[in-house]
Every structure is written in structure tokens, then in C-alpha cells.
Design a protein around this motif. Structure first.
Motif, PDB file in Angstrom:
ATOM      1  N   ALA A   1       0.837  -1.208   0.000  1.00  0.00           N
ATOM      2  CA  ALA A   1       0.000   0.000   0.000  1.00  0.00           C
ATOM      3  C   ALA A   1       0.864   1.248   0.000  1.00  0.00           C
ATOM      4  O   ALA A   1       1.928   1.282   0.631  1.00  0.00           O
ATOM      5  CB  ALA A   1      -0.928  -0.001   1.214  1.00  0.00           C
ATOM      6  N   ALA A   2       0.411   2.262  -0.723  1.00  0.00           N
ATOM      7  CA  ALA A   2       1.109   3.549  -0.778  1.00  0.00           C
ATOM      8  C   ALA A   2       0.100   4.674  -0.681  1.00  0.00           C
ATOM      9  O   ALA A   2      -0.983   4.604  -1.271  1.00  0.00           O
ATOM     10  CB  ALA A   2       1.913   3.666  -2.077  1.00  0.00           C
ATOM     11  N   GLU A   3       0.477   5.703   0.079  1.00  0.00           N
ATOM     12  CA  GLU A   3      -0.374   6.887   0.189  1.00  0.00           C
ATOM     13  C   GLU A   3       0.513   8.107   0.402  1.00  0.00           C
ATOM     14  O   GLU A   3       1.292   8.158   1.349  1.00  0.00           O
ATOM     15  CB  GLU A   3      -1.354   6.732   1.348  1.00  0.00           C
ATOM     16  CG  GLU A   3      -2.328   7.896   1.484  1.00  0.00           C
ATOM     17  CD  GLU A   3      -3.320   7.663   2.607  1.00  0.00           C
ATOM     18  OE1 GLU A   3      -4.378   7.070   2.322  1.00  0.00           O
ATOM     19  OE2 GLU A   3      -3.017   8.037   3.753  1.00  0.00           O
ATOM     20  N   SER A   4       0.403   9.060  -0.497  1.00  0.00           N
ATOM     21  CA  SER A   4       1.213  10.273  -0.402  1.00  0.00           C
ATOM     22  C   SER A   4       0.591  11.265   0.580  1.00  0.00           C
ATOM     23  O   SER A   4      -0.642  11.406   0.634  1.00  0.00           O
ATOM     24  CB  SER A   4       1.315  10.932  -1.786  1.00  0.00           C
ATOM     25  OG  SER A   4       1.832  12.239  -1.682  1.00  0.00           O
ATOM     26  N   PRO A   5       1.418  11.995   1.334  1.00  0.00           N
ATOM     27  CA  PRO A   5       0.872  13.050   2.194  1.00  0.00           C
ATOM     28  C   PRO A   5       0.280  14.197   1.393  1.00  0.00           C
ATOM     29  O   PRO A   5      -0.434  15.037   1.944  1.00  0.00           O
ATOM     30  CB  PRO A   5       2.091  13.502   2.999  1.00  0.00           C
ATOM     31  CG  PRO A   5       3.265  13.135   2.160  1.00  0.00           C
ATOM     32  CD  PRO A   5       2.878  11.875   1.446  1.00  0.00           C
ATOM     33  N   HIS A   6       0.548  14.235   0.080  1.00  0.00           N
ATOM     34  CA  HIS A   6       0.025  15.292  -0.794  1.00  0.00           C
ATOM     35  C   HIS A   6      -1.242  14.852  -1.528  1.00  0.00           C
ATOM     36  O   HIS A   6      -1.762  15.594  -2.361  1.00  0.00           O
ATOM     37  CB  HIS A   6       1.091  15.703  -1.811  1.00  0.00           C
ATOM     38  CG  HIS A   6       2.432  15.965  -1.199  1.00  0.00           C
ATOM     39  ND1 HIS A   6       2.664  17.012  -0.329  1.00  0.00           N
ATOM     40  CD2 HIS A   6       3.604  15.287  -1.308  1.00  0.00           C
ATOM     41  CE1 HIS A   6       3.935  16.986   0.065  1.00  0.00           C
ATOM     42  NE2 HIS A   6       4.521  15.954  -0.507  1.00  0.00           N
ATOM     43  N   ASP A   7      -1.719  13.665  -1.223  1.00  0.00           N
ATOM     44  CA  ASP A   7      -2.898  13.096  -1.874  1.00  0.00           C
ATOM     45  C   ASP A   7      -4.156  13.541  -1.120  1.00  0.00           C
ATOM     46  O   ASP A   7      -4.236  13.403   0.103  1.00  0.00           O
ATOM     47  CB  ASP A   7      -2.777  11.568  -1.844  1.00  0.00           C
ATOM     48  CG  ASP A   7      -3.850  10.857  -2.650  1.00  0.00           C
ATOM     49  OD1 ASP A   7      -4.917  11.462  -2.893  1.00  0.00           O
ATOM     50  OD2 ASP A   7      -3.625   9.692  -3.021  1.00  0.00           O
ATOM     51  N   TRP A   8      -5.159  14.059  -1.835  1.00  0.00           N
ATOM     52  CA  TRP A   8      -6.386  14.489  -1.177  1.00  0.00           C
ATOM     53  C   TRP A   8      -7.105  13.347  -0.462  1.00  0.00           C
ATOM     54  O   TRP A   8      -7.928  13.580   0.427  1.00  0.00           O
ATOM     55  CB  TRP A   8      -7.341  15.170  -2.156  1.00  0.00           C
ATOM     56  CG  TRP A   8      -7.773  14.367  -3.348  1.00  0.00           C
ATOM     57  CD1 TRP A   8      -7.302  14.467  -4.621  1.00  0.00           C
ATOM     58  CD2 TRP A   8      -8.809  13.362  -3.387  1.00  0.00           C
ATOM     59  NE1 TRP A   8      -7.952  13.582  -5.449  1.00  0.00           N
ATOM     60  CE2 TRP A   8      -8.883  12.888  -4.718  1.00  0.00           C
ATOM     61  CE3 TRP A   8      -9.662  12.816  -2.431  1.00  0.00           C
ATOM     62  CZ2 TRP A   8      -9.773  11.898  -5.121  1.00  0.00           C
ATOM     63  CZ3 TRP A   8     -10.553  11.811  -2.821  1.00  0.00           C
ATOM     64  CH2 TRP A   8     -10.602  11.374  -4.154  1.00  0.00           C
TER      65      TRP A   8
END
Length: 372
Positions: free
Chosen positions: A306-313
Motif C-alpha cells: 500500500a502507498a499513500e502520499s501526504p500530498h494526496d487528497w
């Protein structure tokens, strides 16, 4: 759980046990999203609007029927399903001395066995007479599907122009590939907008190398615009059935077990299909949830990443589920059990496949089997 990068951002889930809590969670996340970037606020607002609309629709429906289970969908999005184009003529064709495999009831393995018993001229005769069926029927040999879909371009594994349209394009050589990856998109991807998905597949193949073939699979009806479908599993459930059959077709064609790369709402599709595919890796990014409490609940033998960017809404969206609304826990949360990939350099929700990012580098290594 193994975390592959320091500083990875994890959004905490917002719990909702009752209707008031669900509506309150939507309101609370409005306040959180107000401080983000313009793109982040816009994307988060879109999901929040859909979730709030769906919650209120549910509460109204329940009040109207006196609390009975179920809810009234506010979406008019037609779900792609049923047999491929040209099925009626295919079913009526008795020129082979019997019925052809039924596109709905025959399994991909049965389809593959039927075509294995045909001569070359017989196969090409079916392509010429029934391109809509042959080009979309899982279990048909890859070369014949390419031939049947040639009018739609090279290396097209599926093509259905009805409605918003469905398409699956291959980047690389499936005949010689030792590894196969499938990119499953989120909302607003269909035949007309599939070029973006093909670009992601192309970038993934570049990162993985020539021994990997990547399939850009716009093979299900995705949520379109703002509506309840973003917050429910209705389209994901239909998409999961189609993805399951598609991967069974790859298996019937003798191809390696695929790695699934699932973006945004596509991760909901992959979560629902996880127990029914032979995927060796399941990679989700920018996920609103997988409709599972944790990796164990997915009931898959695949390695889950799993990946999730801190810049992703998506970080501003409540990871909750209430009366079928919302998609459950954040796959990057500590208790979910996925291997978390670093994504701090990913600038936006749709940028996980951007060349030069840590996510694309990791995706390429996973696709080619170098990262386990």
C-alpha cells in the motif's frame, strides 16, 4: 507490517457507529480538508460531497421504509455487464456442428479448451464472423483477441464501445513475458479517457523492464463525476466480478500469475476480487479502503502492498464504513497489515506512476518480481 520508508504519512480512520456519527465525520473532514492545497481540497471535497449525499440518501430511504435494511441509490450510472457485443449471433452459429461456448456460462478454462481443439482456419473463421465475442471472451488465445480487436489498435485485449466503453491494452509482449502486471483504475476512466491509464502502464513497464508485460485494464464501469457511487461498493462489486474473470482468462491462456496495481476506487475493486484471483501481488495506492478490515480479511495469498502520499487528497477522506457507505480502514494504517511503500515524493493523487518517484521505482521492482 513492514514500513519501507521513514516519514510515511498515515491518515487516521474516522469512526462512525450511528447515523449522526457518519454525518458528523463528513463535517469534521471538511474542516481538515480546508487547510490543504487547492488540488487536495478539490479532490477531497468531491469525495466528501459523494459520501454526504450517500449518507443522507440512506437516512432518508431508511426513514421512508420504517428502518428496513437497504438504501436507494442516487446514481444513474449503468453498470457494464452481460455478454459481449455480438453474442446473439454467436449463440445462433451452429456451423461447427454444435453450440459454441456460451459467453456468460462457460468458464475461461472451458473457452480455452474449446479453442485449443480448433484448427487454424476454424479459429480465424470465428474471428471474422464474431469479432465482438472473440475479442472480449476471456480464455480465447491472446493472438486471436488481438486479431479480433485490430480495428481498435494494436495489442488490444478487450474492446467494447457500448455505453462509456471498455478497453484493455497491453504494453509489452504477453507471449514472451515472464511477469504480468494489470493496472486497475479508479473513477472517471473509460474508453474515451483511457489514454491516461495506458500512459501509467507504459511508465510501469519502463520501470519493470522488457520481461514484464503490463495491461491497462479499463474493463469495468468506474464512478463518473460526483455521486453516491464514489462512496458505495455497487460498481466495485460488478468490477470485481469482471476482474476475476479477466484474471482467470489470463491463467487459462497460460500466462504468469499477475501483479495487480490498483489506484483509488480501483483498490475497492481489487479488495473485493482478492480472494477470487490468483494474483501474486496486490498493490494499492491512494486508496479510500478495500472493504476489508485487514489483510487477513482479504483472504488472498498475494503479497499486499500500500502507498499513500501526504500530498494526496485521499488523506482527508474518512476511512470508515456505515450502512455500506465508505470503504473501510486505510490500507496504509498500522493495523491493516500491508507492506507500506514510501510515497512522500508523490505530488498528487494521480501521480503514483510518475517517472522518478519512489512509488514507480518500487512498483517496477514488484512487477518484475525483484521486490518480495
Amino acid at each position: 507490517m513492514r514500513d519501507l520508508g521513514a516519514g510515511h504519512f498515515r491518515a487516521g480512520p474516522v469512526g462512525a457507529a450511528e447515523a449522526a456519527d457518519a454525518v458528523g465525520a463528513v463535517g469534521a473532514v471538511d474542516a481538515v480538508g480546508a487547510g490543504g492545497s487547492g488540488a487536495g481540497r478539490s479532490g477531497a471535497r468531491r469525495f466528501r460531497t459523494a459520501l454526504a449525499h450517500a449518507v443522507l440518501t440512506t437516512l432518508l430511504a431508511l426513514s421512508l421504509v420504517g428502518g428496513a435494511a437497504g438504501w436507494a441509490s442516487a446514481s444513474g450510472e449503468a453498470v457494464a455487464g452481460g455478454p459481449p457485443p455480438g453474442t446473439a449471433a454467436w449463440r445462433a452459429d451452429d456451423s461447427f456442428g454444435g453450440r459454441l461456448p456460451d459467453p456468460v456460462t462457460a468458464s475461461p478454462a472451458e473457452v480455452a479448451a474449446f479453442f485449443a481443439g480448433l484448427s487454424g482456419p476454424q479459429r480465424h473463421r470465428l474471428v471474422a464472423a464474431h469479432p465482438g465475442v472473440v475479442g472480449n471472451l476471456d480464455g480465447v488465445p491472446v493472438a486471436l483477441r488481438y486479431e479480433a480487436n485490430a480495428a481498435a489498435g494494436p495489442h488490444v485485449l478487450a474492446y467494447d464501445p457500448r455505453g462509456r466503453g471498455l478497453v484493455a491494452r497491453v504494453v509489452g509482449d504477453l507471449d514472451t513475458a515472464t511477469h504480468v502486471a494489470v493496472v486497475v483504475p479508479g473513477s472517471d476512466i473509460d474508453l474515451a479517457s483511457s489514454a491516461r491509464l495506458t500512459r501509467w502502464a507504459t511508465d510501469l513497464r519502463e520501470a519493470a523492464g522488457e520481461e514484464t508485460a503490463v495491461i491497462a485494464w479499463a474493463g469495468y464501469t468506474t464512478p463518473h463525476g460526483i455521486g453516491a457511487d464514489l462512496a458505495t461498493g455497487r460498481l466495485a462489486e460488478a468490477g470485481a466480478k469482471r476482474l476475476t474473470r479477466f484474471t482467470e482468462g489470463l491463467d487459462a491462456a497460460g500466462l504468469p500469475a499477475p501483479a495487480l496495481f490498483c489506484h483509488s476506487y480501483g483498490s475497492v475493486v481489487c479488495g473485493l476480487a482478492a480472494s477470487r484471483t490468483d494474483a501474486r501481488d496486490l498493490v494499492v495506492m491512494g486508496s479510500p479502503g478495500m472493504r476489508a478490515e485487514n489483510v487477513a480479511a482479504l483472504r488472498t495469498g498475494a503479497h499486499v502492498w500500500a502507498a499513500e502520499s501526504p500530498h494526496d487528497w485521499i488523506t482527508h477522506v474518512p476511512h470508515t464504513e456505515f450502512l455500506g457507505l465508505g470503504h473501510g480502514p486505510d490500507p496504509t494504517s498500522p493495523g491493516f497489515g500491508a507492506t507500506v511503500l514510501p510515497a512522500t515524493d508523490v505530488p498528487a493523487h494521480d501521480a503514483y506512476f510518475t517517472p522518478g518517484t519512489s512509488t514507480l521505482t518500487a512498483f517496477g521492482a514488484i512487477a518484475e518480481g525483484a521486490l518480495r
